[in-house]
Design an enzyme around this catalytic site. Structure first.
Site: not given
Ligand code: BES
Ligand code: ZN
Length: 636
Positions: A305, A329-330, A333, A352, A407, A415
């Site tokens: 995002e 989703h993004e 954010h 999230e 991570d 989520y």
């Molecule tokens: N912000 C996250 C990606 C993220 C989280 C990167 C933690 C690094 C550390 C992003 O908004 C996200 O949640 N992406 C999901 C997709 C979403 C549709 C659930 C993904 O990348 O799978």
């Molecule tokens: Zn996210």
């Protein structure tokens, strides 16, 4: 600040280029925005920095991008704030940076060398850069530095790894704690800063950043950007490559490789409708433009995002807009996460969980309740499968990540459990009331970073207090500090899926043949539900029946392919093995590839195949994916 001075500053920053986003106000100038912090600095186990003592408010960045050596060289000028008389040093986070010089200035244009020490690198956190500040009126600190070719937040790619195969590509991924691998910064999400950036790139590629962004007005390969809203460092983002732009609406557009920009623009054509839907629920979009950048397939996430410019995987370009919940989703954010930000990675669920809740509300407005419900059920299934495997401590929303890579907190718990908690609040207090609550929450904490406790206090004072008898039915502590799910967690159901389940049961008992399945009416979600409702020990023969009828081994939809290939590995369905390899070598999105490797390594023969595939694929994967996969595949 006088308007003339602001204009002058802007002209200097922007090189007199036209400002692309008329909705972003030119005043106040970057770094001069008054920030009122409703919440104090809290300790953050993932940062060495000391913002409670010396606070970075703004940074002017200047880089040259060197594809030949896979490094960025340049400097960061940090504007700092500290109490009068303070003698504390400035401590910044770094990882694998080479520091060339550090100097300080009182802002009069002259610089003096400063003493600094770079601490011993920690595998997880990198190394603190401690800069001695002379007493007196130091306002600016300049760090000249160079990144390393192995920087965890950068991926450098050969032309062959891009869709057009013509030009090299580089992109950043800063969340959670990778900004420090390319910028010396106070890398805690509670530290918000504005920035400007100048980026010099070689011919044949352009630079885009998650900031006010007009890549069509470069001068001799030099691009300028400005971010006027205070944001956490994990939202600073840059990409450099051969990118084309297509507008999809008055404030929306797509950057992508020229060979895929048209299909991407068609896939994401509903973005403006999504923004309008979100605005009608939660208040104005406060960031000016909203563009999407489609990255090469090695991007380790679905989406990121980055403000003004969401980074997205090309694996969601399915041709039928079936995977665009990623965009909702993004986009969400822009309210939950970028406007109101988790103060530390322990509070990640505030980003999230809220975002998944918003994402489904947006889908409901744009695509209807049927689709939103299907996605909610799929989300619940993912959550249940995580809850079955995870350690107790990782089932907690307010998760303890001390000593761990943030991570690792990337499970479905923040989520989906987070979203279910909000759904219970919605169902208990009523939609209208809860929508008003959320809107007030975004306004109240706009441009702030907050802790879980800040949220709970606000929730009690602005919702729970109104109706004690309803509040008593919400097991708040259990939701936030407990493992698993409270017994009263809402159940999400989908009539569409109930129909699919009936059909799959009849197919499994051979009451009906494959040809009798009404797949013409099925959306991607129904396919996903159908496949995942199959027993884990489905035989290779039955897989072959489905494949003969529906050509699933060659299906293009990345999510359906993922589910099918997972089943193929489980069942030892050999006709899909070549596709498994092709999939794993061509895609680097962690969520899609990690489960396939995990399934492969369960058998000795599978482990051999996993290692052979990984040997080929690893050079093309992002450092973040490699960190996850190395221990799983057992190969370096
Ligand atoms: N912000 C996250 C990606 C993220 C989280 C990167 C933690 C690094 C550390 C992003 O908004 C996200 O949640 N992406 C999901 C997709 C979403 C549709 C659930 C993904 O990348 O799978
Ligand atoms: Zn996210």
């Amino acid at each position: 600040m006088k308007l003339v001075a602001v204009m002058l500053l802007l002209a200097l920053i922007g090189g007199c280029r036209p400002v692309l986003s008329p909705t972003v106000q030119p005043d106040p100038a970057p770094g001069e925005r008054m920030q009122t912090n409703k919440s104090a600095i809290v300790s953050d186990v993932h940062s060495y920095s000391n913002p409670q003592k010396v606070r970075v408010r703004h940074v002017d960045l200047d880089w040259t991008v060197h594809f030949d050596h896979k490094v960025m060289r340049g400097h960061a000028d940090l504007l700092i704030e500290r109490p009068a008389g303070s003698s504390d040093p400035l401590i910044l986070d770094t990882r694998d940076l080479t520091i060339v010089t550090v100097s300080t200035s009182s802002g009069d244009g002259s610089w003096s060398p400063a003493e600094f020490t770079l601490g011993t690198p920690d595998k997880l956190l990198g190394a603190p850069l401690t800069i001695t500040l002379p007493s007196g009126s130091v306002k600016r600190v300049r760090v000249e530095y160079e990144t390393s070719p192995g920087a965890s937040g950068l991926q450098w790619m050969e032309p062959s790894q891009t869709a057009g195969r013509k030009s090299p590509f580089m992109f950043t991924q800063s969340q959670a704690i990778h900004a420090r691998s390319w910028i010396p910064v106070q890398d805690s999400p509670q530290v918000r800063l504005t920035y400007t950036a100048k980026v010099r790139v070689p011919p044949g590629v352009i630079a885009v950043m998650s900031a006010e962004n007009n890549p069509r007005t470069s001068q001799g390969g030099e691009y300028s950007f400005v971010m006027r809203q205070p944001i956490p460092a994990y939202l600073i983002a840059l990409a450099v490559g051969d990118l084309a732009f297509r507008a999809t609406g008055p404030r929306t557009g797509i950057y992508a490789d020229p060979t895929i920009v048209e299909s991407a623009a068609a896939e994401f054509a509903d973005t403006e409708a999504m923004i309008k839907a979100t605005e009608s629920l939660y208040g104005p979009y406060r960031w000016g433009r909203y563009d999407l950048l489609v990255l090469p397939p090695s991007f380790p996430f679905g989406g990121m995002e980055n403000p003004v410019l969401t980074f997205a995987t090309p694996t969601v370009i399915a041709g039928d807009r079936s995977l665009v919940s990623l965009v909702s989703h993004e986009l969400a954010h822009s309210w939950s996460g970028n406007l109101v930000t988790n103060a530390t990675w322990r509070d990640f669920w505030l980003n999230e969980g809220f975002t998944v809740y918003l994402e489904r509300r947006i889908l409901e407005v744009v695509y209807g309740a049927r689709r939103a419900r299907m996605e909610a059920v799929l989300g619940r299934r993912d959550l249940d499968s995580d809850l079955a495997k995870l350690d107790d401590r990782d089932e907690i929303l307010y998760v303890d990540l001390a000593g761990r890579d943030p991570d690792d907190g990337f499970t479905h718990v923040p989520y989906e459990k987070g979203a279910l908690f909000l759904l219970q609040l919605e169902q208990t207090f009523g939609r209208d009331r809860f929508d008003r609550f959320l809107r007030g929450y975004f306004d109240h904490f706009a441009f702030q970073s907050i802790t879980t406790a800040d949220f709970v206090t606000y929730l009690r004072a602005n919702l729970l207090n109104e109706r004690p008898e309803l509040a008593a039915t919400i097991p708040l502590d259990e939701w936030i500090y407990g493992t698993a799910l409270p017994a009263s967690a809402p159940r999400v159901t989908s009539d569409a899926f109930t129909t699919v389940e009936q059909l799959s049961a009849r197919w499994l008992s051979r009451e009906i043949q494959s040809a009798a399945l009404p797949v013409k009416e099925w959306t991607t979600h129904e396919w996903l539900h159908f496949l995942s409702s199959m027993p884990k020990d489905l035989s290779a023969d039955r897989m072959a029946e489905l494949d003969a009828a529906f050509k699933l081994t060659s299906v293009g939809n990345s999510e359906i392919a993922h589910q099918w290939l997972l089943m193929a590995i489980r069942a030892g369905y050999e006709p899909a093995y070549a596709r498994v390899e092709e999939y794993l070598v061509s895609i680097g999105r962690r969520k899609l590839i990690k489960p396939l490797y995990e399934e492969l390594v369960k058998s000795p023969a599978g482990r051999d195949r996993a290692q052979a595939i990984y040997r080929k694929a690893r050079p093309g994967y992002h450092p973040i994916a490699v960190t996850t996969l190395d221990p799983i595949v057992g190969l370096k």
